[in-house]
Design a protein around this motif. Structure first.
Motif, short mmCIF file in Angstrom:
data_model
loop_
_atom_site.label_atom_id
_atom_site.label_comp_id
_atom_site.label_asym_id
_atom_site.label_seq_id
_atom_site.Cartn_x
_atom_site.Cartn_y
_atom_site.Cartn_z
N TYR A 132 0.83 -1.20 0.00
CA TYR A 132 0.00 0.00 0.00
C TYR A 132 0.87 1.26 0.00
CZ TYR A 132 -3.58 3.34 1.42
OH TYR A 132 -4.43 4.41 1.47
N GLN A 133 0.72 2.08 -1.02
CA GLN A 133 1.49 3.32 -1.19
C GLN A 133 2.98 3.09 -0.97
OE1 GLN A 133 -0.34 6.36 1.25
NE2 GLN A 133 -2.18 6.37 0.01
N GLU A 157 -9.57 6.72 2.61
CA GLU A 157 -8.64 6.85 1.48
C GLU A 157 -8.32 5.48 0.87
OE1 GLU A 157 -5.18 9.09 2.59
OE2 GLU A 157 -6.40 10.76 3.31
N PHE A 158 -8.23 4.46 1.72
CA PHE A 158 -7.98 3.11 1.23
C PHE A 158 -9.08 2.69 0.26
CE2 PHE A 158 -8.80 -1.45 1.60
CZ PHE A 158 -7.58 -1.97 1.21
N GLN A 160 -10.88 4.60 -1.47
CA GLN A 160 -10.82 5.38 -2.71
C GLN A 160 -9.83 4.73 -3.68
OE1 GLN A 160 -9.91 9.32 -1.35
NE2 GLN A 160 -12.04 9.79 -0.87
N GLU A 161 -8.74 4.20 -3.13
CA GLU A 161 -7.75 3.52 -3.98
C GLU A 161 -8.23 2.13 -4.38
OE1 GLU A 161 -3.06 2.26 -3.80
OE2 GLU A 161 -3.75 3.97 -2.64
N TYR A 162 -8.90 1.45 -3.47
CA TYR A 162 -9.47 0.13 -3.71
C TYR A 162 -10.99 0.25 -3.51
CZ TYR A 162 -4.72 -1.71 -3.01
OH TYR A 162 -3.38 -1.98 -3.10
#
Length: 176
Positions: A132-133, A157-158, A160-162
């Motif tokens: 992750y990032q 935010e997690f 939003q990415e996944y």
């Protein structure tokens, strides 16, 4: 019996033009055994759902899934302060818990769990599994960066990415 090609069916094309429907759209079959119901969606955002290890899945990117949605899981009553973790991937700890007893129960949520006597934080093994990032808890030279990622991790935010929904599950985790 063969159905006609409805793209060539003039009556439907006129109706579609009258309605102003330019796109043809698509149809997704709803199966409550595979797709989240509205009530389940609300429960995932609120109190959470109690799910057994046997019905949790894993997407091809190793994120945890329940039916067709990504979820975070946690134990309701941690045995020690070290157990106040929530998981977002099929890390070693989750995989071991699932393999040891498929009746193990987890709470699945899409929001950070809150408890009166402790604060949950994301599992660093999960971040490592997902990279992750660019999280790397193994290499010491990246430790400060990785610690910062872990400290400021946001489940919002997690997701939003996944994106949490819909997820096509391509890989099931075998239960031993």
């Amino acid at each position: 019996m063969k159905l006609p090609d409805f793209l060539q069916f003039e009556a439907f094309n006129k109706l579609r033009a009258t309605m102003g429907a330019e796109d043809l759209g698509d149809f997704v079959f709803f199966d409550p055994k595979k797709n989240l119901t509205g009530i389940e969606r609300l429960e995932l955002k609120g109190q959470g759902l109690i799910v057994s290890a046997a019905i949790l899945g894993s997407a091809s990117d190793f994120t945890l899934t329940y039916k067709d949605s990504r979820v975070a899981i946690y134990l309701n009553e941690p045995e020690s302060m070290d157990d106040w973790l929530y998981h977002v991937s099929d890390c070693e700890m989750v995989h071991a818990a699932r393999a040891s007893d498929k009746l193990t129960l987890f709470s699945a949520k899409t929001v950070v769990p809150v408890h009166a006597t402790g604060t949950y934080k994301v599992c660093s093994s999960c971040l490592q599994k997902l990279r992750y990032q660019n999280f790397d808890g193994v290499r010491q030279r990246h430790r400060e960066y990785s610690q910062r990622i872990e400290d400021v991790f946001s489940l919002t935010e997690f997701f939003q990415e996944y994106p949490m929904y819909p997820v096509v599950i391509k890989k099931e985790i075998p239960i031993f």
